[in-house]
Design an enzyme around this catalytic site. Structure first.
Site, PDB file in Angstrom:
ATOM      1  N   GLU A  69       0.833  -1.217   0.000  1.00 48.70           N
ATOM      2  CA  GLU A  69       0.000   0.000   0.000  1.00 48.70           C
ATOM      3  C   GLU A  69       0.863   1.261   0.000  1.00 48.70           C
ATOM      4  OE1 GLU A  69      -1.218   1.799   3.398  1.00 48.70           O
ATOM      5  OE2 GLU A  69      -0.703   0.190   4.798  1.00 48.70           O
ATOM      6  N   ASP A 105     -16.739   5.389  13.809  1.00 49.32           N
ATOM      7  CA  ASP A 105     -15.513   5.295  13.014  1.00 49.32           C
ATOM      8  C   ASP A 105     -14.965   3.876  13.032  1.00 49.32           C
ATOM      9  OD1 ASP A 105     -13.167   5.664  11.652  1.00 49.32           O
ATOM     10  OD2 ASP A 105     -12.432   7.313  12.886  1.00 49.32           O
ATOM     11  N   LYS A 139      -3.602  -1.325  14.869  1.00 49.93           N
ATOM     12  CA  LYS A 139      -2.907  -0.346  15.699  1.00 49.93           C
ATOM     13  C   LYS A 139      -3.572  -0.246  17.067  1.00 49.93           C
ATOM     14  CE  LYS A 139      -2.236   2.095  11.441  1.00 49.93           C
ATOM     15  NZ  LYS A 139      -3.224   1.305  10.815  1.00 49.93           N
TER      16      LYS A 139
HETATM   17  N1  PSU Z   1      -0.164   0.557   8.869  1.00 53.17           N
HETATM   18  C1  PSU Z   1       0.849   1.373   9.283  1.00 53.17           C
HETATM   19  N2  PSU Z   1       0.716   2.717   9.033  1.00 53.17           N
HETATM   20  C2  PSU Z   1      -0.359   3.244   8.356  1.00 53.17           C
HETATM   21  C3  PSU Z   1      -1.404   2.364   7.923  1.00 53.17           C
HETATM   22  C4  PSU Z   1      -1.257   1.040   8.216  1.00 53.17           C
HETATM   23  O1  PSU Z   1       1.825   0.898   9.875  1.00 53.17           O
HETATM   24  O2  PSU Z   1      -0.414   4.455   8.129  1.00 53.17           O
HETATM   25  C5  PSU Z   1      -2.600   2.920   7.154  1.00 53.17           C
HETATM   26  C6  PSU Z   1      -3.146   1.843   6.208  1.00 53.17           C
HETATM   27  O3  PSU Z   1      -3.163   2.375   4.914  1.00 53.17           O
HETATM   28  C7  PSU Z   1      -4.541   1.558   6.695  1.00 53.17           C
HETATM   29  C8  PSU Z   1      -4.916   2.918   7.206  1.00 53.17           C
HETATM   30  O4  PSU Z   1      -5.370   1.066   5.698  1.00 53.17           O
HETATM   31  O5  PSU Z   1      -3.731   3.301   7.938  1.00 53.17           O
HETATM   32  C9  PSU Z   1      -6.181   2.926   8.054  1.00 53.17           C
HETATM   33  O6  PSU Z   1      -6.733   4.216   8.011  1.00 53.17           O
HETATM   34  P1  PSU Z   1      -8.247   4.443   8.488  1.00 53.17           P
HETATM   35  O7  PSU Z   1      -8.220   4.151   9.955  1.00 53.17           O
HETATM   36  O8  PSU Z   1      -8.536   5.905   8.189  1.00 53.17           O
HETATM   37  O9  PSU Z   1      -9.110   3.512   7.708  1.00 53.17           O
HETATM   38 MN    MN Z   2     -11.907   5.999   9.864  1.00 54.09          MN
END
Ligand code: PSU
Ligand code: MN
Length: 285
Positions: A5, A119, A140
């Site tokens: 990604e 969210d 995370k």
């Molecule tokens: N893993 C990491 N750092 C990141 C991400 C994942 O170590 O920045 C990113 C990925 O692209 C994941 C996104 O899909 O964070 C999730 O964002 P959101 O919570 O807005 O869906």
């Molecule tokens: Mn989100």
């Protein structure tokens, strides 16, 4: 092949670490015997296999590349924008071009205030709709880990630990949650994914913990987490800004230690994804 990604590169990690990590991930995939395909959108065109020059272009801050989830892809193409794909966006593309393994750092999930904010990352629903195996170090720790695991259950996405029965906590090896399934090696992972794909239409999550010598200490982690949640609240950020703000505050509080951990785990995940993709290809022929 292994899909990688670009949100982690453009919105997730600080420069110049971001491009170094991207190059290390590609090298790790190759060491695992597979071919990396870093995915993003440049001037309204999906690129599967960005060159390092294209990736550097996409990451230029003046370009303001958008953060693209699966739902944003059509719009970004029609309006000829630049964009970095999240896990959700990346697997939506990968599954359409026949790439069935991807690596990231931490999967998105249910946020701690989801009861009020609703969210929940589209990574979860995208994983439930695309037959792609994702290697991640859990979700995370800024998220509600228990709620995320429950949603993955509801969505029919299998979660298997890689050589562990504990769900990883991204910056730490153990999130405090147990897993029902543990995979011994990449051959077992490939077999489980291929058989699952015959029985179901969902993707598959392989949870690979960060190595012991690189995990954050609990003190450092818990302090950073409290500070990150406070920061997001005081800034009042919502939507796609939330995850980048939380990650940036983690980096500030730990004086860059969280970035070092993030770097190690995502490169390790790319390597494992390369080995699993190789085993998947062998199993198919
Ligand atoms: N893993 C990491 N750092 C990141 C991400 C994942 O170590 O920045 C990113 C990925 O692209 C994941 C996104 O899909 O964070 C999730 O964002 P959101 O919570 O807005 O869906
Ligand atoms: Mn989100």
């Amino acid at each position: 092949m292994v899909a990688l990604e670009t949100t982690i590169v453009v919105q997730g990690l600080p420069s110049p670490t971001n491009l170094e990590v991207a190059a290390q991930c590609e090298a790790a995939v190759r060491t695992g015997g597979a071919v990396p395909a870093t995915i993003g959108v440049l001037e309204g065109r999906i690129v599967v296999g960005l060159t390092s020059a294209e990736l550097a272009q996409l990451a230029e801050s003046e370009r303001h590349a958008a953060k693209l989830s699966a739902r944003d892809l059509g719009l970004s193409l029609a309006l000829k924008r630049d964009g970095a794909t999240t896990v959700a966006g990346t697997i939506a593309i990968a599954s359409r071009v026949g790439i069935d393994v991807m690596a990231t750092g931490g999967l998105g999930g249910v946020h701690r205030d989801a009861r009020e904010s609703y969210d929940e990352s589209a990574d979860l629903t995208s994983l439930s709709r695309n037959q792609v195996l994702v290697v991640a170090s859990g979700v995370k720790s800024i998220l509600d880990v228990g709620a995320t695991l429950e949603r993955l259950d509801t969505l029919g996405v299998p979660v298997a630990g890689y050589q562990t029965n504990r769900f990883p906590g991204f910056y730490q090896r153990d999130s405090g949650f147990a897993l029902d399934w543990s995979l011994a090696d990449e051959v077992e992972a490939a077999a489980a994914f291929l058989i699952h794909s015959e029985l179901s239409t969902t993707g598959f999550l392989v949870a690979n913990p960060v190595s012991q010598e690189h995990e954050l200490s609990s003190d450092q982690h818990d302090g950073a987490l409290a500070s990150a949640l406070e920061r997001a609240k005081s800034l009042g950020v919502t939507g796609k800004e939330v995850t980048p703000v939380l990650l940036a505050e983690f980096a500030r509080y730990t004086e860059g230690q969280s970035v070092v951990v993030n770097r190690h785990l995502v490169v390790a995940n790319a390597g494992l994804a390369g080995r699993i993709a190789t085993a998947v290809a062998r199993n198919r022929t």
